[in-house]
Structure formats: structure tokens, C-alpha cells
Design a protein around this motif. Structure first.
Motif, PDB file in Angstrom:
ATOM      1  N   GLY A 222       0.814  -1.213   0.000  1.00  0.00           N
ATOM      2  CA  GLY A 222       0.000   0.000   0.000  1.00  0.00           C
ATOM      3  C   GLY A 222       0.842   1.255   0.000  1.00  0.00           C
ATOM      4  N   ASP A 223       1.997   1.195   0.648  1.00  0.00           N
ATOM      5  CA  ASP A 223       2.896   2.336   0.671  1.00  0.00           C
ATOM      6  C   ASP A 223       3.431   2.616  -0.735  1.00  0.00           C
ATOM      7  N   CYS A 224       3.825   1.549  -1.444  1.00  0.00           N
ATOM      8  CA  CYS A 224       4.316   1.692  -2.821  1.00  0.00           C
ATOM      9  C   CYS A 224       3.235   2.303  -3.711  1.00  0.00           C
ATOM     10  N   ILE A 225       2.003   1.840  -3.546  1.00  0.00           N
ATOM     11  CA  ILE A 225       0.895   2.343  -4.359  1.00  0.00           C
ATOM     12  C   ILE A 225       0.638   3.820  -4.071  1.00  0.00           C
ATOM     13  N   LEU A 226       0.604   4.177  -2.794  1.00  0.00           N
ATOM     14  CA  LEU A 226       0.351   5.572  -2.433  1.00  0.00           C
ATOM     15  C   LEU A 226       1.458   6.492  -2.936  1.00  0.00           C
ATOM     16  N   GLU A 227       2.694   6.021  -2.911  1.00  0.00           N
ATOM     17  CA  GLU A 227       3.803   6.825  -3.421  1.00  0.00           C
ATOM     18  C   GLU A 227       3.557   7.209  -4.881  1.00  0.00           C
ATOM     19  N   SER A 228       2.985   6.281  -5.640  1.00  0.00           N
ATOM     20  CA  SER A 228       2.757   6.521  -7.066  1.00  0.00           C
ATOM     21  C   SER A 228       1.597   7.466  -7.333  1.00  0.00           C
ATOM     22  N   ILE A 229       0.504   7.272  -6.631  1.00  0.00           N
ATOM     23  CA  ILE A 229      -0.732   7.968  -7.008  1.00  0.00           C
ATOM     24  C   ILE A 229      -1.039   9.203  -6.174  1.00  0.00           C
ATOM     25  N   PHE A 230      -0.290   9.436  -5.082  1.00  0.00           N
ATOM     26  CA  PHE A 230      -0.628  10.536  -4.177  1.00  0.00           C
ATOM     27  C   PHE A 230      -0.706  11.895  -4.874  1.00  0.00           C
ATOM     28  N   PRO A 231       0.190  12.189  -5.827  1.00  0.00           N
ATOM     29  CA  PRO A 231       0.111  13.496  -6.496  1.00  0.00           C
ATOM     30  C   PRO A 231      -1.187  13.714  -7.276  1.00  0.00           C
ATOM     31  N   TYR A 232      -1.918  12.631  -7.544  1.00  0.00           N
ATOM     32  CA  TYR A 232      -3.150  12.748  -8.325  1.00  0.00           C
ATOM     33  C   TYR A 232      -4.391  12.920  -7.441  1.00  0.00           C
ATOM     34  N   LEU A 233      -4.176  13.009  -6.130  1.00  0.00           N
ATOM     35  CA  LEU A 233      -5.284  13.248  -5.206  1.00  0.00           C
ATOM     36  C   LEU A 233      -5.430  14.736  -4.944  1.00  0.00           C
TER      37      LEU A 233
ATOM     38  N   GLU B  41      -5.031   6.868  11.902  1.00  0.00           N
ATOM     39  CA  GLU B  41      -5.985   6.082  12.687  1.00  0.00           C
ATOM     40  C   GLU B  41      -5.668   4.601  12.652  1.00  0.00           C
ATOM     41  N   ARG B  42      -5.135   4.111  11.510  1.00  0.00           N
ATOM     42  CA  ARG B  42      -4.871   2.680  11.361  1.00  0.00           C
ATOM     43  C   ARG B  42      -3.412   2.316  11.621  1.00  0.00           C
ATOM     44  N   ARG B  43      -2.652   3.308  12.129  1.00  0.00           N
ATOM     45  CA  ARG B  43      -1.273   3.072  12.569  1.00  0.00           C
ATOM     46  C   ARG B  43      -0.408   2.483  11.450  1.00  0.00           C
ATOM     47  N   ARG B  44      -0.426   3.132  10.295  1.00  0.00           N
ATOM     48  CA  ARG B  44       0.347   2.640   9.160  1.00  0.00           C
ATOM     49  C   ARG B  44       1.734   3.274   9.147  1.00  0.00           C
ATOM     50  N   ASN B  45       2.752   2.450   9.331  1.00  0.00           N
ATOM     51  CA  ASN B  45       4.133   2.921   9.271  1.00  0.00           C
ATOM     52  C   ASN B  45       4.586   2.979   7.815  1.00  0.00           C
ATOM     53  N   PHE B  46       3.943   3.854   7.052  1.00  0.00           N
ATOM     54  CA  PHE B  46       4.272   4.053   5.640  1.00  0.00           C
ATOM     55  C   PHE B  46       5.205   5.258   5.518  1.00  0.00           C
ATOM     56  N   SER B  47       5.987   5.282   4.455  1.00  0.00           N
ATOM     57  CA  SER B  47       6.832   6.456   4.210  1.00  0.00           C
ATOM     58  C   SER B  47       5.969   7.695   3.977  1.00  0.00           C
ATOM     59  N   VAL B  48       4.779   7.499   3.398  1.00  0.00           N
ATOM     60  CA  VAL B  48       3.849   8.615   3.208  1.00  0.00           C
ATOM     61  C   VAL B  48       3.439   9.186   4.568  1.00  0.00           C
ATOM     62  N   THR B  49       3.238   8.317   5.536  1.00  0.00           N
ATOM     63  CA  THR B  49       2.876   8.748   6.891  1.00  0.00           C
ATOM     64  C   THR B  49       4.014   9.555   7.512  1.00  0.00           C
ATOM     65  N   TYR B  50       5.241   9.038   7.371  1.00  0.00           N
ATOM     66  CA  TYR B  50       6.396   9.736   7.943  1.00  0.00           C
ATOM     67  C   TYR B  50       6.516  11.146   7.381  1.00  0.00           C
ATOM     68  N   ARG B  51       6.369  11.264   6.072  1.00  0.00           N
ATOM     69  CA  ARG B  51       6.514  12.581   5.448  1.00  0.00           C
ATOM     70  C   ARG B  51       5.437  13.543   5.931  1.00  0.00           C
ATOM     71  N   PHE B  52       4.222  13.032   6.072  1.00  0.00           N
ATOM     72  CA  PHE B  52       3.153  13.893   6.572  1.00  0.00           C
ATOM     73  C   PHE B  52       3.461  14.389   7.973  1.00  0.00           C
ATOM     74  N   LEU B  53       3.976  13.508   8.836  1.00  0.00           N
ATOM     75  CA  LEU B  53       4.243  13.865  10.223  1.00  0.00           C
ATOM     76  C   LEU B  53       5.376  14.876  10.365  1.00  0.00           C
ATOM     77  N   GLU B  54       6.027  15.200   9.265  1.00  0.00           N
ATOM     78  CA  GLU B  54       7.058  16.235   9.277  1.00  0.00           C
ATOM     79  C   GLU B  54       6.532  17.559   8.717  1.00  0.00           C
ATOM     80  N   THR B  55       5.262  17.607   8.354  1.00  0.00           N
ATOM     81  CA  THR B  55       4.682  18.831   7.806  1.00  0.00           C
ATOM     82  C   THR B  55       4.030  19.656   8.918  1.00  0.00           C
ATOM     83  N   ASP B  56       3.589  20.846   8.539  1.00  0.00           N
ATOM     84  CA  ASP B  56       2.822  21.664   9.482  1.00  0.00           C
ATOM     85  C   ASP B  56       1.376  21.793   9.000  1.00  0.00           C
ATOM     86  N   LEU B  57       0.927  20.769   8.291  1.00  0.00           N
ATOM     87  CA  LEU B  57      -0.463  20.724   7.855  1.00  0.00           C
ATOM     88  C   LEU B  57      -1.335  20.411   9.066  1.00  0.00           C
TER      89      LEU B  57
END
Length: 245
Positions: free
Chosen positions: A125-136, A150-166
Motif C-alpha cells: 500500500g505504501d508503494c501504491i500511495l507513493e505513485s498515485i498521491f500526487p493525483y489526489l 488512525e490505522r497506525r500505518r508505518n508508511f513512508s507517506v505517513t512519515y513525510r506527513f508527520l514532518e509537515t505543518d499541515l
């Protein structure tokens, strides 16, 4: 009239043969990906060669229709699913990327990955999100971020988000619940503490203090968000830390 009918029959036969040949090439590409069972980049190893599975992926991009790629997203093999998402993104296919992202959040099959000289393991799922995230859209991205928290996903996408100020109330609530369960073995929970510190809420100060001996980098970065409200405590922490060197 008979001549026209004969030409029509020949045309249909030629079209059918072309489709079958196309599908056969696609099937062969997918079979090779299943066999090698590694999600690889364009160049791997010290020599920077292009692996067979990546060549098969390019064939997938060339031969598969959008509908066929959407079907491959349901394949039993995680590497095939990851490459199918890559192909849709590469083609900029007009498909429902948000629905694909929703499925990806729960796709936690482990797949072997190979990029340059780095052999690793990731969740599909992490690989898939890496590919398609820019299209969301921005709104849909936030919905996916919330689900990842909420689902405690240790994805690279999650890590990057947790470094933002969104920031939003929903994202804060989801991140804080994860931060409350912080432990050294769950790196994303540590990053969740760092993320909620950017809200600068007094109620989170003790959570920041709780990671002092778990991850110094995240701890000190989080402390910066509490200057000057906790200057005295921070001065004491810094003094003790320097004395221990």
C-alpha cells in the motif's frame, strides 16, 4: 456485396488477432513480474542495470488498457498491484485515484523492493500511495493522512506527513491518539509526538518529555515549539544533557 462482407470478416479477424497478441504480451509481462516478485526501480545494483521486472513494467504501460490495469490492482501478487498503480500514474489515466488510495491504506502485504543498491522491504500500500498521491486533491490527501494515522500505518507517506505543518482538528486528534501509545519500536509514534508539538498545545508538553530518552533528535526538535513558555525547564534539560557527555 459478398466482397464487402468478406473484407469485413477479414477486418474483424485481424482486429481479434491484434487484441489477442496484445493480451498475450501483457500476460507474459505480468507473469514475469510474478515470477521475479521484486518491485524494482529503473536502475539497480552497482552496474545500474535495468532489471527484467522493470522492463516488464514498461511493457505493461504500453500494452494494458486502463481497465486492465484496474483489474491488476486486484491481483493476488503485491508486486503486480504496485506496478499496476505505477502504470496508471505513468499514463496519467483518468481513473478514480481516491478509491485506489482507500484500498492502498489497508494493503499491508510486504513486498521486496530494489532501488539502486538498496534491497529492502515495504508494504504494498505504501508503494501504491507513493505513485498515485500526487493525483489526489488536497482534501482527499488529508482524508488519506487521517486514515493512515488512525490505522497506525508505518508508511513512508505517513512519515513525510508527520514532518509537515499541515493542521486540522481531525489530524491532530488522530495523531495524538497514536502519540499517546509512543514506544521506541514504533518510529511513527515518535514522529507523531513531534507532529502534535507543532500545535504548541500545553496539554502535549508531557508527551514531548516522555520521548526524551527514546529519540533525542525528535525530542529536541519538538522542544523548540515550546520556547519561550518552557525556557526554564529546557535550560535544565540542556544542562543535564551537557553534563552527561
Amino acid at each position: 456485396m459478398k466482397k464487402v462482407y468478406f473484407i469485413f470478416i477479414l477486418s474483424c479477424a485481424a482486429f481479434s488477432f491484434s487484441c489477442n497478441a496484445k493480451n498475450k504480451e501483457l500476460e507474459e509481462a505480468v507473469d514475469l513480474i510474478r515470477k521475479n516478485n521484486c518491485y524494482s526501480g529503473m536502475y539497480v545494483g552497482e552496474a545500474g542495470i535495468t532489471p527484467d521486472e522493470y522492463i516488464a513494467f514498461t511493457k505493461m504501460c504500453e500494452k494494458a488498457t486502463d481497465k486492465e490495469l484496474l483489474e491488476l490492482l486486484k491481483d493476488e501478487n503485491g508486486v503486480v498491484r504496485a506496478y499496476a498503480a505505477d502504470a496508471l500514474a505513468y499514463k496519467k489515466a483518468p481513473v478514480d485515484y481516491f478509491s485506489i488510495a482507500l484500498d492502498a491504506v489497508d494493503d499491508i502485504e510486504t513486498v521486496e523492493t530494489f532501488e539502486y543498491c538498496f534491497l529492502n522491504f515495504s508494504q504494498c500500500g505504501d508503494c501504491i500511495l507513493e505513485s498515485i498521491f500526487p493525483y489526489l486533491s488536497g482534501t482527499d490527501q488529508q482524508k488519506i493522512y487521517r486514515l493512515l494515522l488512525e490505522r497506525r500505518r508505518n508508511f513512508s507517506v505517513t512519515y513525510r506527513f508527520l514532518e509537515t505543518d499541515l493542521h486540522s482538528d481531525e489530524l491532530y486528534d488522530a495523531a495524538r491518539k497514536w502519540a499517546e501509545e509512543v514506544n521506541k519500536e514504533d518510529y511513527a509514534s515518535l514522529k507523531a509526538v513531534g507532529y502534535i508539538s507543532t500545535y504548541k498545545k500545553e496539554q502535549d508538553w508531557n508527551l514531548v518529555l516522555s520521548i526524551q530518552n527514546l529519540d533525542k533528535s525528535i525530542f529536541y526538535k519538538s522542544c523548540l515549539n515550546y520556547i519561550p513558555s518552557h525556557n526554564k525547564e529546557l535550560e535544565k534539560i540542556t544542562t543535564v544533557s551537557m553534563e552527561s557527555l
